[in-house]
Design a protein around this motif. Structure first.
Motif, PDB file in Angstrom:
ATOM      1  N   HIS A   1       0.811  -1.220   0.000  1.00 29.50           N
ATOM      2  CA  HIS A   1       0.000   0.000   0.000  1.00 29.50           C
ATOM      3  C   HIS A   1       0.848   1.275   0.000  1.00 29.50           C
ATOM      4  CE1 HIS A   1       0.493  -1.248   4.282  1.00 29.50           C
ATOM      5  NE2 HIS A   1       0.801   0.027   4.431  1.00 29.50           N
ATOM      6  N   ALA A   2       2.153   1.157   0.273  1.00 27.81           N
ATOM      7  CA  ALA A   2       3.030   2.335   0.259  1.00 27.81           C
ATOM      8  C   ALA A   2       4.432   1.900  -0.168  1.00 27.81           C
ATOM      9  CB  ALA A   2       3.064   3.006   1.630  1.00 27.81           C
ATOM     10  N   PRO A   3       4.604   1.577  -1.451  1.00 27.74           N
ATOM     11  CA  PRO A   3       5.893   1.053  -1.917  1.00 27.74           C
ATOM     12  C   PRO A   3       6.978   2.117  -2.020  1.00 27.74           C
ATOM     13  CG  PRO A   3       4.417   1.373  -3.769  1.00 27.74           C
ATOM     14  CD  PRO A   3       3.607   1.651  -2.534  1.00 27.74           C
ATOM     15  N   TRP A   4       8.205   1.674  -1.891  1.00 29.32           N
ATOM     16  CA  TRP A   4       9.364   2.516  -2.177  1.00 29.32           C
ATOM     17  C   TRP A   4       9.798   2.278  -3.621  1.00 29.32           C
ATOM     18  CZ3 TRP A   4      11.549   6.507   0.179  1.00 29.32           C
ATOM     19  CH2 TRP A   4      11.348   6.683   1.542  1.00 29.32           C
ATOM     20  N   HIS A   5      10.425   3.280  -4.211  1.00 27.89           N
ATOM     21  CA  HIS A   5      11.022   3.136  -5.532  1.00 27.89           C
ATOM     22  C   HIS A   5      12.462   3.626  -5.417  1.00 27.89           C
ATOM     23  CE1 HIS A   5       6.700   3.247  -6.226  1.00 27.89           C
ATOM     24  NE2 HIS A   5       6.953   2.464  -7.242  1.00 27.89           N
ATOM     25  N   VAL A   6      13.405   2.703  -5.597  1.00 29.87           N
ATOM     26  CA  VAL A   6      14.825   3.034  -5.498  1.00 29.87           C
ATOM     27  C   VAL A   6      15.259   3.525  -6.870  1.00 29.87           C
ATOM     28  CG1 VAL A   6      17.126   2.182  -4.920  1.00 29.87           C
ATOM     29  CG2 VAL A   6      15.120   1.298  -3.702  1.00 29.87           C
ATOM     30  N   VAL A   7      15.320   4.842  -7.023  1.00 27.61           N
ATOM     31  CA  VAL A   7      15.512   5.481  -8.322  1.00 27.61           C
ATOM     32  C   VAL A   7      17.001   5.695  -8.616  1.00 27.61           C
ATOM     33  CG1 VAL A   7      14.965   7.513  -9.722  1.00 27.61           C
ATOM     34  CG2 VAL A   7      13.317   6.680  -8.017  1.00 27.61           C
ATOM     35  N   PRO A   8      17.518   5.134  -9.703  1.00 29.41           N
ATOM     36  CA  PRO A   8      18.911   5.419 -10.077  1.00 29.41           C
ATOM     37  C   PRO A   8      19.057   6.913 -10.343  1.00 29.41           C
ATOM     38  CG  PRO A   8      18.004   3.602 -11.374  1.00 29.41           C
ATOM     39  CD  PRO A   8      16.855   4.254 -10.677  1.00 29.41           C
ATOM     40  N   ALA A   9      19.936   7.583  -9.613  1.00 29.63           N
ATOM     41  CA  ALA A   9      19.962   9.053  -9.663  1.00 29.63           C
ATOM     42  C   ALA A   9      21.260   9.644 -10.200  1.00 29.63           C
ATOM     43  CB  ALA A   9      19.677   9.614  -8.271  1.00 29.63           C
ATOM     44  N   ASP A  10      22.194   8.806 -10.645  1.00 30.54           N
ATOM     45  CA  ASP A  10      23.433   9.361 -11.200  1.00 30.54           C
ATOM     46  C   ASP A  10      23.175  10.094 -12.514  1.00 30.54           C
ATOM     47  OD1 ASP A  10      24.836   8.422  -9.068  1.00 30.54           O
ATOM     48  OD2 ASP A  10      26.092   7.012 -10.191  1.00 30.54           O
ATOM     49  N   HIS A  11      22.170   9.649 -13.271  1.00 32.42           N
ATOM     50  CA  HIS A  11      21.755  10.327 -14.496  1.00 32.42           C
ATOM     51  C   HIS A  11      20.400  10.970 -14.210  1.00 32.42           C
ATOM     52  CE1 HIS A  11      24.984   8.434 -16.726  1.00 32.42           C
ATOM     53  NE2 HIS A  11      24.610   7.264 -16.253  1.00 32.42           N
ATOM     54  N   LYS A  12      20.378  12.286 -14.075  1.00 29.94           N
ATOM     55  CA  LYS A  12      19.147  12.967 -13.680  1.00 29.94           C
ATOM     56  C   LYS A  12      18.001  12.711 -14.655  1.00 29.94           C
ATOM     57  CE  LYS A  12      21.051  16.732 -10.899  1.00 29.94           C
ATOM     58  NZ  LYS A  12      21.084  18.205 -10.675  1.00 29.94           N
ATOM     59  N   TRP A  13      18.304  12.643 -15.937  1.00 31.96           N
ATOM     60  CA  TRP A  13      17.245  12.448 -16.931  1.00 31.96           C
ATOM     61  C   TRP A  13      16.563  11.094 -16.739  1.00 31.96           C
ATOM     62  CZ3 TRP A  13      17.650   8.234 -20.103  1.00 31.96           C
ATOM     63  CH2 TRP A  13      18.925   7.682 -20.293  1.00 31.96           C
ATOM     64  N   PHE A  14      17.353  10.055 -16.380  1.00 31.76           N
ATOM     65  CA  PHE A  14      16.723   8.744 -16.202  1.00 31.76           C
ATOM     66  C   PHE A  14      15.927   8.692 -14.898  1.00 31.76           C
ATOM     67  CE2 PHE A  14      16.585   4.179 -15.107  1.00 31.76           C
ATOM     68  CZ  PHE A  14      15.856   3.751 -16.211  1.00 31.76           C
ATOM     69  N   ALA A  15      16.407   9.390 -13.878  1.00 27.54           N
ATOM     70  CA  ALA A  15      15.637   9.463 -12.637  1.00 27.54           C
ATOM     71  C   ALA A  15      14.248  10.039 -12.920  1.00 27.54           C
ATOM     72  CB  ALA A  15      16.372  10.320 -11.609  1.00 27.54           C
ATOM     73  N   ARG A  16      14.185  11.040 -13.797  1.00 27.07           N
ATOM     74  CA  ARG A  16      12.907  11.665 -14.135  1.00 27.07           C
ATOM     75  C   ARG A  16      12.015  10.742 -14.959  1.00 27.07           C
ATOM     76  NH1 ARG A  16      16.146  17.274 -15.559  1.00 27.07           N
ATOM     77  NH2 ARG A  16      16.834  17.639 -13.391  1.00 27.07           N
ATOM     78  N   VAL A  17      12.630   9.895 -15.771  1.00 23.71           N
ATOM     79  CA  VAL A  17      11.866   8.890 -16.511  1.00 23.71           C
ATOM     80  C   VAL A  17      11.183   7.945 -15.522  1.00 23.71           C
ATOM     81  CG1 VAL A  17      12.052   6.847 -17.995  1.00 23.71           C
ATOM     82  CG2 VAL A  17      13.237   8.953 -18.630  1.00 23.71           C
ATOM     83  N   VAL A  18      11.940   7.465 -14.542  1.00 25.72           N
ATOM     84  CA  VAL A  18      11.407   6.509 -13.562  1.00 25.72           C
ATOM     85  C   VAL A  18      10.321   7.151 -12.703  1.00 25.72           C
ATOM     86  CG1 VAL A  18      11.967   5.100 -11.538  1.00 25.72           C
ATOM     87  CG2 VAL A  18      13.536   5.164 -13.498  1.00 25.72           C
ATOM     88  N   ILE A  19      10.571   8.346 -12.205  1.00 24.91           N
ATOM     89  CA  ILE A  19       9.608   9.014 -11.325  1.00 24.91           C
ATOM     90  C   ILE A  19       8.314   9.332 -12.070  1.00 24.91           C
ATOM     91  CG2 ILE A  19       9.169  11.111  -9.977  1.00 24.91           C
ATOM     92  CD1 ILE A  19      12.247  11.137  -9.421  1.00 24.91           C
TER      93      ILE A  19
END
Length: 338
Positions: A245-263
């Motif tokens: 009901h409240a999942p975490w998402h471990v977002v790869p953040a070294d590449h900001k553009w890909f972090a935004r794709v995931v989010i």
């Protein structure tokens, strides 16, 4: 659908599931790569970001109109992980009237006179709205855990500060999020997983670029000394508070553009599962609408609208620019921040 959108029309879930942690499997933070790019390049990523923005804008309008669900987005991460810029990018073009952004800094005297969840509970989104927490109540099991001297300032009765306090706080947070989910608040949590090397480079960028100097803080550098402690705290936190009901998402953040794709993909995917619809108007209201339409149309009878004068485009010989009469573009304002 336009040809361009067709080329980038992908199931957002392919950028969600690999990074989702919901407590159903064993979790190890070290198993998640910080420089992951999902098999796409930056150009492809930028196209997906644009498509997600358009979809999010449409879904947010329905969320607001339906006024049944609310969405709570929680962003956590080390300094310079890209939380601020991710929020700004993902929500670019979304109606700011339906969003509220709250940044949680050092607690005030008033906040210290309440339980650790109080200040966040006051900022929860109303039905139909999106609430964005830039840092959150999770700081109470992160920075407070890494710096236990902060706990001594929270006025908690000494006998309640035991060795199990962190496990107890995990339980309290999980119960709180389950309560929210049962009452129509969709909770999505993002940990922007940046490497220590990338954080170092971003700090250097802030020092070298005058426009970024204001972002630099000596305190941020001081916290690098506790990197391993923070990583251990994040590991324990995600392990104990990830749920269906409240999942975490471990977002790869070294590449900001890909972090935004995931989010962006995660938010769009979650909203699409709600089957949001615009409210339907019943027959009695439609009848009233027809009467109003007839009255408005009758007011306009005999009124002659002035003809619009055509304005020719005039080129400026020296600059090469072209001017013409055209409506001003609507500026896309940022989500409201408090």
């Amino acid at each position: 659908m336009s040809k361009k959108n067709h080329l980038v029309a992908v199931d957002p879930k392919i950028f969600v599931e690999p990074f989702r942690v919901d407590g159903t499997k064993t979790f190890h933070l070290t198993s998640y790569k910080t420089a992951e790019r999902g098999g796409i390049d930056k150009d492809r990523g930028q196209q997906i970001i644009k498509v997600n923005r358009d979809r999010l804008s449409d879904l947010q309008e329905k969320l607001y109109a339906q006024d049944r669900w609310s969405l709570l987005l929680i962003f956590q991460g080390m300094d310079a992980a890209g939380k601020d810029s991710a929020i700004e990018s993902v929500f670019d073009g979304v109606n700011p009237q339906g969003c509220d952004v709250h940044s949680f800094k050092q607690p005030s005297t008033e906040e210290l006179d309440h339980d650790f969840m109080w200040r966040a509970a006051r900022r929860l989104p109303e039905r139909g709205r999106i609430g964005i927490f830039n840092r959150s109540y999770y700081e109470e099991v992160l920075v407070v855990r890494v710096h236990p001297e902060i706990l001594a300032k929270q006025k908690i009765p000494p006998k309640l500060v035991t060795k199990t306090i962190w496990r107890e706080r995990f339980e309290d947070i999980s119960a709180f999020e389950k309560y929210l989910a049962r009452n129509g608040t969709v909770v999505l949590k993002f940990f922007l997983n940046v490497s220590k090397g990338e954080q170092r480079q971003r700090f250097l960028d802030r020092l070298e670029e005058p426009a970024k100097n204001w972002k630099f803080s000596m305190g941020d550098v001081a916290e690098r000394k506790f990197w391993d402690r923070y990583q251990a705290a994040y590991q324990d936190m995600i392990h104990h508070t990830a749920s269906i009901h409240a999942p975490w998402h471990v977002v790869p953040a070294d590449h900001k553009w890909f972090a935004r794709v995931v989010i962006g993909s995660t938010i769009v995917s979650a909203l699409e599962q709600l089957d949001l619809q615009f409210p339907k108007v019943d027959k009695s209201e439609l009848g009233e609408f027809n009467k109003v339409r007839e009255a408005l149309e009758s007011e306009g009878k005999g009124v002659v609208r002035p003809r619009k004068l055509a304005v020719k485009k005039t080129a400026t010989r020296n600059s090469g620019s072209v001017s013409a009469s055209s409506p001003p573009r609507r500026a896309a304002g940022p989500a409201r921040t408090t």
